[in-house]
Design a protein around this motif. Sequence first.
Motif, short mmCIF file in Angstrom:
data_model
loop_
_atom_site.label_atom_id
_atom_site.label_comp_id
_atom_site.label_asym_id
_atom_site.label_seq_id
_atom_site.Cartn_x
_atom_site.Cartn_y
_atom_site.Cartn_z
N PRO A 111 0.42 -1.67 -0.17
CA PRO A 111 0.10 0.27 0.23
C PRO A 111 0.96 1.23 0.12
N LYS A 112 0.49 2.02 -0.60
CA LYS A 112 1.15 3.33 -1.01
C LYS A 112 0.67 4.11 0.66
N LEU A 113 1.77 4.72 1.12
CA LEU A 113 1.44 5.53 2.36
C LEU A 113 0.55 7.41 2.39
N ALA A 114 0.50 7.43 0.89
CA ALA A 114 -0.35 8.82 0.50
C ALA A 114 -1.51 7.98 0.71
N ASP A 115 -1.64 6.98 0.75
CA ASP A 115 -3.12 5.88 0.81
C ASP A 115 -3.52 6.49 2.15
N GLN A 116 -3.22 6.04 3.04
CA GLN A 116 -2.98 5.27 4.55
C GLN A 116 -3.67 6.86 4.75
N PRO A 117 -5.02 6.57 5.85
CA PRO A 117 -5.08 7.96 7.12
C PRO A 117 -4.53 8.82 7.45
N GLU A 118 -4.34 9.51 8.17
CA GLU A 118 -3.33 10.14 8.68
C GLU A 118 -3.82 10.07 10.07
N PRO A 119 -2.76 9.93 10.75
CA PRO A 119 -2.58 9.01 12.66
C PRO A 119 -3.17 9.96 12.82
N SER A 120 -4.08 9.58 13.35
CA SER A 120 -5.01 10.21 14.96
C SER A 120 -3.43 10.74 15.32
N PRO A 121 -3.63 12.11 16.31
CA PRO A 121 -3.51 12.23 17.69
C PRO A 121 -2.69 11.29 18.66
N GLU A 122 -3.85 10.15 19.07
CA GLU A 122 -3.11 9.39 19.89
C GLU A 122 -2.27 8.57 19.28
N MET A 123 -2.12 8.05 18.16
CA MET A 123 -1.49 7.17 17.34
C MET A 123 0.16 7.67 17.30
N ARG A 124 0.07 9.71 17.28
CA ARG A 124 1.23 9.97 17.59
C ARG A 124 2.26 10.88 18.35
N ASP A 125 1.63 10.50 19.67
CA ASP A 125 1.53 10.26 20.93
C ASP A 125 1.92 8.87 21.05
N SER A 126 1.78 7.92 20.97
CA SER A 126 2.03 6.52 21.64
C SER A 126 3.77 6.19 20.82
N GLN A 127 4.17 5.33 21.42
CA GLN A 127 5.51 4.80 21.92
C GLN A 127 5.74 3.76 20.09
N LEU A 128 4.59 3.74 19.91
CA LEU A 128 4.24 2.74 18.70
C LEU A 128 4.66 3.42 17.62
#
Length: 159
Positions: A111-128
């Motif tokens: 999958p192309k990264l541009a086609d992926q949904p933008e990460p949520s704020p929780e995802m951005r703040d997580s360790q993953l």
Amino acid sequence: MPTFVYMTRCDGCGMCVDICPSDIMHIDTTVRRAYNIEPNMCWECYSCVKACPHHAIDVRGYADFAPLGHSLRVIREEEKGTIAWRIKFRNGTEKNFLSPITTKPWGQEIPKLADQPEPSPEMRDSQLLFNEPKYIRLDDGDLHTLESNGLKMKEGVYY
């Protein structure tokens, strides 16, 4: 650990040539078999080893990983979702290391990264890392086990 080809197993399909990122796997036009034209330039990504459908490509291991006189075989089993590394020592002892495959099955489009949904704020703040739960099979919220992947514990196999 540069790669080398067993000429008796190779049928010249070219899978290794297509996947090699350093372009050092070539097909000999005379005997129609693959070979590594520059072992010193091998990136040691083992893409060719994993892609070879005939298990014709092996690697020479480092002394700290496998001692002199060993053989190292990579066995990819997509239907089970695993990749195994089998080391056979000079005295005949074998050790098998089994790991889950975390990549797309062979032949599927990445999958192309541009086609992926933008990460949520929780995802951005997580360790993953981005999409890590999905690609390491944690998207259903549970850690997978040997049994849940249809595997059984075997004597001499290290998970």
